[in-house]
Design a protein around this motif. Structure first.
Motif, PDB file in Angstrom:
ATOM      1  N   ILE A  24      11.238  44.780  34.714  1.00  0.00           N
ATOM      2  CA  ILE A  24      12.383  43.970  35.124  1.00  0.00           C
ATOM      3  C   ILE A  24      13.593  44.883  35.265  1.00  0.00           C
ATOM      4  O   ILE A  24      13.932  45.619  34.337  1.00  0.00           O
ATOM      5  CB  ILE A  24      12.708  42.869  34.086  1.00  0.00           C
ATOM      6  CG1 ILE A  24      11.462  42.063  33.723  1.00  0.00           C
ATOM      7  CG2 ILE A  24      13.825  41.968  34.595  1.00  0.00           C
ATOM      8  CD1 ILE A  24      10.898  41.269  34.855  1.00  0.00           C
ATOM      9  N   GLU A  25      14.247  44.816  36.410  1.00  0.00           N
ATOM     10  CA  GLU A  25      15.468  45.592  36.625  1.00  0.00           C
ATOM     11  C   GLU A  25      16.676  44.671  36.513  1.00  0.00           C
ATOM     12  O   GLU A  25      16.907  43.827  37.396  1.00  0.00           O
ATOM     13  CB  GLU A  25      15.464  46.258  38.000  1.00  0.00           C
ATOM     14  CG  GLU A  25      16.741  47.030  38.286  1.00  0.00           C
ATOM     15  CD  GLU A  25      16.925  47.356  39.754  1.00  0.00           C
ATOM     16  OE1 GLU A  25      18.052  47.729  40.128  1.00  0.00           O
ATOM     17  OE2 GLU A  25      15.953  47.228  40.527  1.00  0.00           O
ATOM     18  N   VAL A  26      17.428  44.818  35.421  1.00  0.00           N
ATOM     19  CA  VAL A  26      18.708  44.112  35.305  1.00  0.00           C
ATOM     20  C   VAL A  26      19.757  45.002  35.956  1.00  0.00           C
ATOM     21  O   VAL A  26      20.127  46.046  35.422  1.00  0.00           O
ATOM     22  CB  VAL A  26      19.057  43.817  33.838  1.00  0.00           C
ATOM     23  CG1 VAL A  26      20.434  43.146  33.746  1.00  0.00           C
ATOM     24  CG2 VAL A  26      17.993  42.926  33.197  1.00  0.00           C
ATOM     25  N   ALA A  27      20.218  44.592  37.135  1.00  0.00           N
ATOM     26  CA  ALA A  27      21.084  45.442  37.949  1.00  0.00           C
ATOM     27  C   ALA A  27      22.552  45.378  37.523  1.00  0.00           C
ATOM     28  O   ALA A  27      23.312  46.328  37.735  1.00  0.00           O
ATOM     29  CB  ALA A  27      20.957  45.066  39.420  1.00  0.00           C
ATOM     30  N   GLY A  28      22.957  44.259  36.945  1.00  0.00           N
ATOM     31  CA  GLY A  28      24.358  44.100  36.573  1.00  0.00           C
ATOM     32  C   GLY A  28      24.634  42.684  36.147  1.00  0.00           C
ATOM     33  O   GLY A  28      23.710  41.902  35.881  1.00  0.00           O
ATOM     34  N   ILE A  29      25.918  42.334  36.087  1.00  0.00           N
ATOM     35  CA  ILE A  29      26.287  41.023  35.555  1.00  0.00           C
ATOM     36  C   ILE A  29      27.290  40.296  36.446  1.00  0.00           C
ATOM     37  O   ILE A  29      28.023  40.897  37.230  1.00  0.00           O
ATOM     38  CB  ILE A  29      26.893  41.141  34.136  1.00  0.00           C
ATOM     39  CG1 ILE A  29      28.322  41.711  34.194  1.00  0.00           C
ATOM     40  CG2 ILE A  29      26.018  41.977  33.208  1.00  0.00           C
ATOM     41  CD1 ILE A  29      29.136  41.432  32.939  1.00  0.00           C
ATOM     42  N   VAL A  30      27.277  38.988  36.286  1.00  0.00           N
ATOM     43  CA  VAL A  30      28.380  38.124  36.704  1.00  0.00           C
ATOM     44  C   VAL A  30      28.964  37.541  35.422  1.00  0.00           C
ATOM     45  O   VAL A  30      28.241  36.971  34.592  1.00  0.00           O
ATOM     46  CB  VAL A  30      27.918  37.001  37.639  1.00  0.00           C
ATOM     47  CG1 VAL A  30      28.986  35.925  37.773  1.00  0.00           C
ATOM     48  CG2 VAL A  30      27.558  37.560  39.010  1.00  0.00           C
ATOM     49  N   ALA A  31      30.264  37.722  35.219  1.00  0.00           N
ATOM     50  CA  ALA A  31      30.932  37.269  33.998  1.00  0.00           C
ATOM     51  C   ALA A  31      31.357  35.813  34.180  1.00  0.00           C
ATOM     52  O   ALA A  31      32.325  35.529  34.889  1.00  0.00           O
ATOM     53  CB  ALA A  31      32.129  38.153  33.688  1.00  0.00           C
ATOM     54  N   GLN A  32      30.633  34.923  33.541  1.00  0.00           N
ATOM     55  CA  GLN A  32      30.933  33.488  33.632  1.00  0.00           C
ATOM     56  C   GLN A  32      32.090  33.145  32.690  1.00  0.00           C
ATOM     57  O   GLN A  32      32.178  33.654  31.571  1.00  0.00           O
ATOM     58  CB  GLN A  32      29.683  32.694  33.268  1.00  0.00           C
ATOM     59  CG  GLN A  32      29.836  31.190  33.244  1.00  0.00           C
ATOM     60  CD  GLN A  32      30.162  30.582  34.587  1.00  0.00           C
ATOM     61  OE1 GLN A  32      31.345  30.524  34.946  1.00  0.00           O
ATOM     62  NE2 GLN A  32      29.160  30.148  35.319  1.00  0.00           N
ATOM     63  N   ARG A  33      32.999  32.313  33.181  1.00  0.00           N
ATOM     64  CA  ARG A  33      34.172  31.837  32.416  1.00  0.00           C
ATOM     65  C   ARG A  33      35.050  33.001  31.945  1.00  0.00           C
ATOM     66  O   ARG A  33      35.594  32.973  30.835  1.00  0.00           O
ATOM     67  CB  ARG A  33      33.727  30.979  31.235  1.00  0.00           C
ATOM     68  CG  ARG A  33      32.838  29.796  31.636  1.00  0.00           C
ATOM     69  CD  ARG A  33      32.471  28.908  30.460  1.00  0.00           C
ATOM     70  NE  ARG A  33      31.546  27.862  30.871  1.00  0.00           N
ATOM     71  CZ  ARG A  33      30.222  27.919  30.686  1.00  0.00           C
ATOM     72  NH1 ARG A  33      29.682  28.985  30.110  1.00  0.00           N
ATOM     73  NH2 ARG A  33      29.453  26.934  31.091  1.00  0.00           N
ATOM     74  N   ALA A  34      35.192  34.019  32.784  1.00  0.00           N
ATOM     75  CA  ALA A  34      36.034  35.170  32.442  1.00  0.00           C
ATOM     76  C   ALA A  34      37.390  35.050  33.143  1.00  0.00           C
ATOM     77  O   ALA A  34      37.469  34.704  34.328  1.00  0.00           O
ATOM     78  CB  ALA A  34      35.358  36.472  32.857  1.00  0.00           C
ATOM     79  N   HIS A  35      38.458  35.353  32.411  1.00  0.00           N
ATOM     80  CA  HIS A  35      39.791  35.406  33.001  1.00  0.00           C
ATOM     81  C   HIS A  35      39.958  36.733  33.739  1.00  0.00           C
ATOM     82  O   HIS A  35      39.144  37.654  33.610  1.00  0.00           O
ATOM     83  CB  HIS A  35      40.850  35.275  31.910  1.00  0.00           C
ATOM     84  CG  HIS A  35      40.826  33.945  31.224  1.00  0.00           C
ATOM     85  ND1 HIS A  35      41.468  32.825  31.715  1.00  0.00           N
ATOM     86  CD2 HIS A  35      40.220  33.548  30.074  1.00  0.00           C
ATOM     87  CE1 HIS A  35      41.264  31.806  30.911  1.00  0.00           C
ATOM     88  NE2 HIS A  35      40.513  32.210  29.902  1.00  0.00           N
ATOM     89  N   GLY A  36      41.015  36.840  34.521  1.00  0.00           N
ATOM     90  CA  GLY A  36      41.315  38.092  35.206  1.00  0.00           C
ATOM     91  C   GLY A  36      42.104  39.036  34.313  1.00  0.00           C
ATOM     92  O   GLY A  36      42.139  38.901  33.088  1.00  0.00           O
TER      93      GLY A  36
END
Length: 443
Positions: A139-151
Motif C-alpha cells: 500500500i502506498e500512502v502518498a500523502g494527506i488531506v487535512a480534514q477540519r483544518a484551519h488555515g
C-alpha cells in the motif's frame, strides 16, 4: 482511467465530504471525475453522483472478486477516478479499503481529522504508511488531506511536520454547512441532503487539484470478460421498483439487466401499476419511511396478487420487507405490505445485522442453482418473524440471514433475502434466465 483511493484513519473522519470537495476541485480544474466507493455502501455513492454527475461504482473484493473488481472499475468513464474508502483504511476482514487499493494498485490519500493537532497529524499519517509493510501489504500512502483544518499557522504546522515523502494535498476547512445529516443505515441520500455549492467550492479552493491528479495511477486491466459477456440476450421484460423506498441498487445491476433484457421502472410509493413484465426486482431502500404510502397506493397489493399467479418477484432487504405480510416501524405503526412472503417485519432502534455474507443454495431458486454459493452483504435494522412452515432458499455460511442460520424466503415463484448481491456474483444473470425459461407473464 487513472485513479487514487481516499482512505480514512477511521469511520466518521469525513471521507465523504473530502471526496465531494476533491471531486469539485478536480471538476473545476477541467477533469471528468468518475467516483467510486470501496465497499457495498449505497448511500455515499448517491452523494458522489450528485456532485460528479455520473453514477458511482462500488468496488468490493468480497462481492466481486479481484477480476470483477477490475472489470467494474473499468466500466467507469472519466479522466480521474476517486475511490472513497470504507471505515478506516485497514478495517475489515473481507474487503478493506487497503485491500481494494492493493488489488487495483492505486495510491492512497489519507484523510486525517486535523481539528486538534499539527505534528500529531503527521505522526498519524506516517504510522498508517508504515503499518502496510508490517502486515505484508503493498500500500502506498502518498500523502494527506487535512480534514477540519484551519488555515494560517495551523495549516503550516501540519504541512511542515510531514516527511518529504508524504505530500500535503490541502485541507477541508471546518464548516457546519459541510455536515451531511444522518439516520439509521447511514447518511441521508444525496438528493435529500445536497451540500451547498458555495461551501463545497470554498473547500475545493483549499485543495490542490493538479497535485491530486498527478498521483493518479492506472490499475491493471482485467484478464477476462464478465461471465455474462458470452451469454445471449433474453426475450424478457424486467420491472425494477425505483423511488425513495427502493433506492439501494448498484449501477452495475441495472447495466446487467439492460445488457440482456428490457428494463422497465415503476414507483410503488407513487402508486404506479406494476408494468407488464416477466419478473420484478425490488431493491433495498427505506420502505419503513414510506410504509403508509406503500399500503395506501395499492401497488404492493397488486404485486402480491400477481405473485400468487406466478409472476417472479425478487426482493433484497427493503424489497423483502415490502414483500412481507406486514411492516411495523420502530414507532409501532403497522402497515400491510404485499403479502407475498410468510413473514411479519419489525423495525428496531438498533441494527440487527451488519456484515459481508456468504450463502449456499439449499435448492434451485431464482438467483442460484442448488449448491451454488453467493457472496453479498447485509445491513438492516429490521427483523422478520416468519411462519412455522416458511421455506428458505439458503443456508448462511457467513452472516445472520433471516433467522441466524438461513436466508431467502420462498413463496410461489418469488424470493426475498436480507442479503444484497452484486451482478458479478452471477445472481442477476440467473434471475433473468429463470424468468425467461418460465415463460412470459401475459396479462
Amino acid at each position: 482511467m487513472k485513479g487514487f483511493v481516499l482512505g480514512g484513519v477511521s469511520s466518521g473522519v469525513g471521507k465523504t465530504v473530502a471526496t465531494l470537495a476533491i471531486t469539485r476541485a478536480l471538476s473545476d480544474a477541467g477533469y471528468a471525475v468518475q467516483p467510486a466507493k470501496a465497499g457495498p455502501d449505497f448511500i455515499d455513492p448517491s452523494h458522489h453522483e450528485a456532485v460528479a454527475g455520473r453514477p458511482s461504482r462500488n468496488l468490493d473484493l468480497w462481492l466481486e472478486g479481484e477480476e470483477g473488481l477490475r472489470r467494474n472499475y473499468y466500466r467507469g468513464d472519466g479522466d480521474v477516478c476517486i475511490v472513497e474508502g470504507v471505515m478506516g483504511l485497514y478495517d475489515g476482514d473481507a474487503s478493506s479499503t487497503a485491500m481494494v487499493a492493493e488489488a487495483l494498485g492505486l495510491p492512497v490519500v489519507l484523510v486525517v481529522d486535523s481539528s486538534a493537532g499539527m505534528e500529531s497529524v503527521a505522526a498519524t499519517a506516517l504510522g498508517f504508511r508504515e503499518y502496510a509493510a508490517s502486515i505484508g501489504r503493498e500500500i502506498e500512502v502518498a500523502g494527506i488531506v487535512a480534514q477540519r483544518a484551519h488555515g494560517g499557522r495551523h495549516e503550516a504546522g501540519i504541512r511542515d511536520a510531514l516527511p518529504d515523502d508524504l505530500e500535503y494535498f490541502g485541507r477541508v476547512p471546518p464548516n457546519d454547512d459541510l455536515e451531511i445529516p444522518d439516520r439509521h443505515l447511514g447518511l441521508e441520500m444525496g438528493h435529500e441532503a445536497t451540500l451547498p455549492t458555495a461551501a463545497l467550492r470554498d473547500a475545493a479552493a483549499s485543495l490542490s487539484a493538479e497535485r491530486l491528479a498527478s498521483i493518479a495511477r492506472e490499475p491493471p486491466k482485467p484478464e477476462s470478460a464478465a461471465e455474462s459477456a458470452d451469454r445471449p440476450d433474453i426475450d424478457a421484460r424486467i420491472a425494477v421498483a425505483s423511488d425513495a423506498a427502493f433506492c439501494f441498487r448498484y449501477p452495475a445491476t441495472i447495466e446487467r439487466f439492460r445488457e440482456r433484457a428490457e428494463v422497465l421502472t415503476f414507483s410503488p410509493v407513487a402508486g404506479d401499476p406494476v408494468p407488464n413484465c416477466d419478473g420484478v426486482y425490488l431493491p433495498g431502500g427505506y420502505p419503513e419511511l414510506h410504509a403508509a404510502a406503500l399500503e395506501d397506493t395499492g401497488t404492493l397489493s397488486e404485486l402480491g396478487q400477481l405473485a400468487s399467479e406466478g409472476l417472479a418477484v425478487f426482493g433484497e432487504c427493503g424489497g423483502l420487507m415490502a414483500m412481507s405480510q406486514s411492516l411495523t416501524t420502530a414507532d409501532g405503526d403497522r402497515s400491510e405490505m404485499a403479502g407475498i412472503l410468510p413473514a411479519d417485519v419489525t423495525v428496531h432502534d438498533r441494527y440487527q445485522a451488519l456484515d459481508h455474507v456468504e450463502l449456499e443454495a439449499s435448492a434451485a431458486t431464482l438467483t442460484a442453482a442448488a449448491g451454488d454459493r453467493l457472496r453479498g452483504h447485509e445491513f438492516h435494522y429490521s427483523s422478520a418473524d416468519v411462519d412455522a412452515d416458511a421455506r428458505f432458499a439458503f443456508e448462511t455460511v457467513r452472516g445472520s440471514g433471516i433467522d441466524g442460520d438461513r436466508d431467502g424466503l420462498l413463496e410461489y415463484d418469488s424470493l426475498g433475502t436480507y442479503a444484497h448481491v452484486h451482478p458479478e456474483s452471477g445472481a442477476f444473470d440467473r434471475f433473468l434466465e429463470s424468468i425467461s425459461s418460465s415463460g412470459s407473464n401475459d396479462r
